[in-house]
Motif scaffolding. Structure first.
Motif, PDB file in Angstrom:
ATOM      1  N   ARG A 112       0.827  -1.209   0.000  1.00 38.16           N
ATOM      2  CA  ARG A 112       0.000   0.000   0.000  1.00 38.16           C
ATOM      3  C   ARG A 112       0.861   1.259   0.000  1.00 38.16           C
ATOM      4  N   PRO A 113       0.280   2.362  -0.499  1.00 33.45           N
ATOM      5  CA  PRO A 113       0.986   3.640  -0.425  1.00 33.45           C
ATOM      6  C   PRO A 113       0.901   4.212   0.980  1.00 33.45           C
ATOM      7  N   GLY A 114       1.754   5.163   1.279  1.00 30.63           N
ATOM      8  CA  GLY A 114       1.713   5.798   2.593  1.00 30.63           C
ATOM      9  C   GLY A 114       2.807   6.832   2.730  1.00 30.63           C
ATOM     10  N   LEU A 115       2.855   7.479   3.870  1.00 30.35           N
ATOM     11  CA  LEU A 115       3.879   8.469   4.156  1.00 30.35           C
ATOM     12  C   LEU A 115       5.180   7.764   4.556  1.00 30.35           C
ATOM     13  N   PRO A 116       6.329   8.400   4.329  1.00 27.57           N
ATOM     14  CA  PRO A 116       7.620   7.745   4.590  1.00 27.57           C
ATOM     15  C   PRO A 116       7.776   7.243   6.016  1.00 27.57           C
ATOM     16  N   GLU A 117       7.189   7.940   7.001  1.00 24.10           N
ATOM     17  CA  GLU A 117       7.383   7.535   8.386  1.00 24.10           C
ATOM     18  C   GLU A 117       6.453   6.398   8.831  1.00 24.10           C
ATOM     19  N   GLU A 118       5.496   6.012   7.978  1.00 25.18           N
ATOM     20  CA  GLU A 118       4.569   4.952   8.337  1.00 25.18           C
ATOM     21  C   GLU A 118       5.228   3.580   8.210  1.00 25.18           C
ATOM     22  N   LYS A 119       4.871   2.686   9.121  1.00 18.52           N
ATOM     23  CA  LYS A 119       5.426   1.333   9.107  1.00 18.52           C
ATOM     24  C   LYS A 119       4.782   0.506   7.995  1.00 18.52           C
ATOM     25  N   ASP A 120       5.553  -0.408   7.425  1.00 21.08           N
ATOM     26  CA  ASP A 120       5.079  -1.353   6.408  1.00 21.08           C
ATOM     27  C   ASP A 120       4.630  -0.681   5.115  1.00 21.08           C
ATOM     28  N   VAL A 121       5.129   0.489   4.830  1.00 20.74           N
ATOM     29  CA  VAL A 121       4.812   1.178   3.577  1.00 20.74           C
ATOM     30  C   VAL A 121       5.928   0.926   2.578  1.00 20.74           C
ATOM     31  N   LEU A 122       5.565   0.463   1.382  1.00 20.99           N
ATOM     32  CA  LEU A 122       6.551   0.157   0.354  1.00 20.99           C
ATOM     33  C   LEU A 122       6.416   1.043  -0.884  1.00 20.99           C
ATOM     34  N   LEU A 123       5.227   1.575  -1.130  1.00 22.01           N
ATOM     35  CA  LEU A 123       5.008   2.356  -2.342  1.00 22.01           C
ATOM     36  C   LEU A 123       5.341   3.824  -2.118  1.00 22.01           C
ATOM     37  N   SER A 124       6.125   4.373  -3.025  1.00 18.83           N
ATOM     38  CA  SER A 124       6.429   5.799  -3.002  1.00 18.83           C
ATOM     39  C   SER A 124       5.782   6.460  -4.214  1.00 18.83           C
ATOM     40  N   PRO A 125       5.598   7.776  -4.194  1.00 18.30           N
ATOM     41  CA  PRO A 125       4.991   8.461  -5.334  1.00 18.30           C
ATOM     42  C   PRO A 125       5.839   8.310  -6.593  1.00 18.30           C
ATOM     43  N   VAL A 126       5.192   8.349  -7.740  1.00 21.79           N
ATOM     44  CA  VAL A 126       5.866   8.276  -9.035  1.00 21.79           C
ATOM     45  C   VAL A 126       5.578   9.563  -9.801  1.00 21.79           C
ATOM     46  N   LEU A 127       6.638  10.247 -10.203  1.00 22.68           N
ATOM     47  CA  LEU A 127       6.471  11.541 -10.851  1.00 22.68           C
ATOM     48  C   LEU A 127       6.125  11.405 -12.331  1.00 22.68           C
ATOM     49  N   ARG A 128       6.726  10.445 -13.004  1.00 21.09           N
ATOM     50  CA  ARG A 128       6.513  10.317 -14.446  1.00 21.09           C
ATOM     51  C   ARG A 128       5.689   9.080 -14.763  1.00 21.09           C
ATOM     52  N   THR A 129       4.398   9.155 -14.487  1.00 19.56           N
ATOM     53  CA  THR A 129       3.528   7.994 -14.686  1.00 19.56           C
ATOM     54  C   THR A 129       3.283   7.698 -16.157  1.00 19.56           C
ATOM     55  N   GLU A 130       3.529   8.667 -17.042  1.00 17.87           N
ATOM     56  CA  GLU A 130       3.283   8.409 -18.467  1.00 17.87           C
ATOM     57  C   GLU A 130       4.172   7.287 -18.989  1.00 17.87           C
ATOM     58  N   GLU A 131       5.377   7.158 -18.419  1.00 14.65           N
ATOM     59  CA  GLU A 131       6.286   6.088 -18.833  1.00 14.65           C
ATOM     60  C   GLU A 131       5.739   4.725 -18.399  1.00 14.65           C
ATOM     61  N   PHE A 132       5.181   4.679 -17.202  1.00 11.63           N
ATOM     62  CA  PHE A 132       4.563   3.448 -16.702  1.00 11.63           C
ATOM     63  C   PHE A 132       3.445   2.992 -17.637  1.00 11.63           C
ATOM     64  N   PHE A 133       2.556   3.909 -17.998  1.00 11.00           N
ATOM     65  CA  PHE A 133       1.424   3.535 -18.842  1.00 11.00           C
ATOM     66  C   PHE A 133       1.864   3.203 -20.272  1.00 11.00           C
ATOM     67  N   ARG A 134       2.996   3.743 -20.703  1.00  8.77           N
ATOM     68  CA  ARG A 134       3.535   3.353 -22.000  1.00  8.77           C
ATOM     69  C   ARG A 134       3.955   1.885 -21.981  1.00  8.77           C
ATOM     70  N   PHE A 135       4.652   1.479 -20.911  1.00 10.08           N
ATOM     71  CA  PHE A 135       5.024   0.074 -20.754  1.00 10.08           C
ATOM     72  C   PHE A 135       3.774  -0.805 -20.672  1.00 10.08           C
ATOM     73  N   LEU A 136       2.810  -0.374 -19.887  1.00 12.43           N
ATOM     74  CA  LEU A 136       1.591  -1.154 -19.677  1.00 12.43           C
ATOM     75  C   LEU A 136       0.815  -1.318 -20.982  1.00 12.43           C
ATOM     76  N   ASN A 137       0.621  -0.232 -21.707  1.00 16.60           N
ATOM     77  CA  ASN A 137      -0.139  -0.284 -22.954  1.00 16.60           C
ATOM     78  C   ASN A 137       0.565  -1.123 -24.008  1.00 16.60           C
ATOM     79  N   ASP A 138       1.896  -1.051 -24.036  1.00 16.29           N
ATOM     80  CA  ASP A 138       2.662  -1.864 -24.975  1.00 16.29           C
ATOM     81  C   ASP A 138       2.420  -3.348 -24.723  1.00 16.29           C
ATOM     82  N   ALA A 139       2.408  -3.745 -23.445  1.00 18.64           N
ATOM     83  CA  ALA A 139       2.193  -5.155 -23.094  1.00 18.64           C
ATOM     84  C   ALA A 139       0.771  -5.601 -23.444  1.00 18.64           C
ATOM     85  N   VAL A 140      -0.210  -4.755 -23.160  1.00 20.12           N
ATOM     86  CA  VAL A 140      -1.605  -5.099 -23.451  1.00 20.12           C
ATOM     87  C   VAL A 140      -1.818  -5.231 -24.957  1.00 20.12           C
ATOM     88  N   GLN A 141      -1.218  -4.349 -25.732  1.00 14.20           N
ATOM     89  CA  GLN A 141      -1.349  -4.419 -27.183  1.00 14.20           C
ATOM     90  C   GLN A 141      -0.700  -5.682 -27.742  1.00 14.20           C
TER      91      GLN A 141
END
Length: 209
Positions: A9-38
């Protein structure tokens, strides 16, 4: 206890058991995702942006952990998220084709050795015969872990790099005396569960902090 992608799950840096951090360039993620789906990949979970409370949102600063199913080794290397290091919470799961000649393992090993980055490999099996063959034939990488996660080796990666585009075959420290030697650290584990191999290591690192 939550299991699967929903436990990451996402969360603030000081929270316990948090692994997800914010992603600034999500367009690159969706490019990878869309390429795989296609290319025929199927999204099994995730594939969306989420807010801090883990609710889906078109403007969320986090990416939901995404699991992709890709059927067949043939052509899989042409899919960008398989071919490249993505550095996103995006995991392609390749389901191999049935083999009439019972040489699935040989094709899997060939596929592993075709990775142009050649950094680390983690292989899970209960067969001693399979372990022997994998250790003997997988030669692409600075580290090979059998029945364990490669994450636990992170502090020593300076001495065990890769054989391709990542790390260098002599490790990131590039020892001059070892420049004619290919190093591959090999470790064989027993009785280790995949989830514990990853998340218990993360928890132990948090305890050290």
């Amino acid at each position: 206890m939550l299991t699967g992608p929903s436990a990451i799950r996402p969360g603030l840096p000081e929270e316990k058991d948090v692994l997800l951090s914010p992603v600034l360039r999500t367009e690159e993620f969706f490019r990878f995702l869309n390429d795989a789906v296609q290319a025929g990949g199927k999204v099994l979970s995730g594939g969306v942006r989420v807010e801090l409370d883990n609710t889906e949102s078109p403007t969320g600063p986090f990416l939901s952990p995404t699991l992709l199913r890709i059927d067949g080794l043939k052509g899989a290397r042409k899919i960008e998220c398989v071919q490249k290091e993505t550095f996103f919470p995006l995991l392609p799961l390749i389901v191999i084709e049935p083999e009439e000649d019972d040489e699935s393992l040989g094709r899997v090993i060939e596929f592993i050795n075709s990775n142009e980055y050649g950094l680390r490999n983690s292989f899970w099996t209960s067969s001693e015969k399979t372990i022997e063959r994998v250790v003997r034939q997988v030669n692409n990488g600075g580290l090979l872990k059998i029945n364990d996660s490669h994450i636990g080796f992170v502090p020593w990666l300076g001495t065990h790099g890769g054989t391709g585009l990542t790390g260098g075959p002599f490790g990131e420290l590039n020892y001059p005396l070892l420049r004619t030697t290919h190093l591959q650290g090999v470790s064989i584990g027993h009785g280790i569960q995949p989830r514990k191999a990853v998340f218990e290591y993360v928890a132990s690192k948090e305890d050290v902090k």
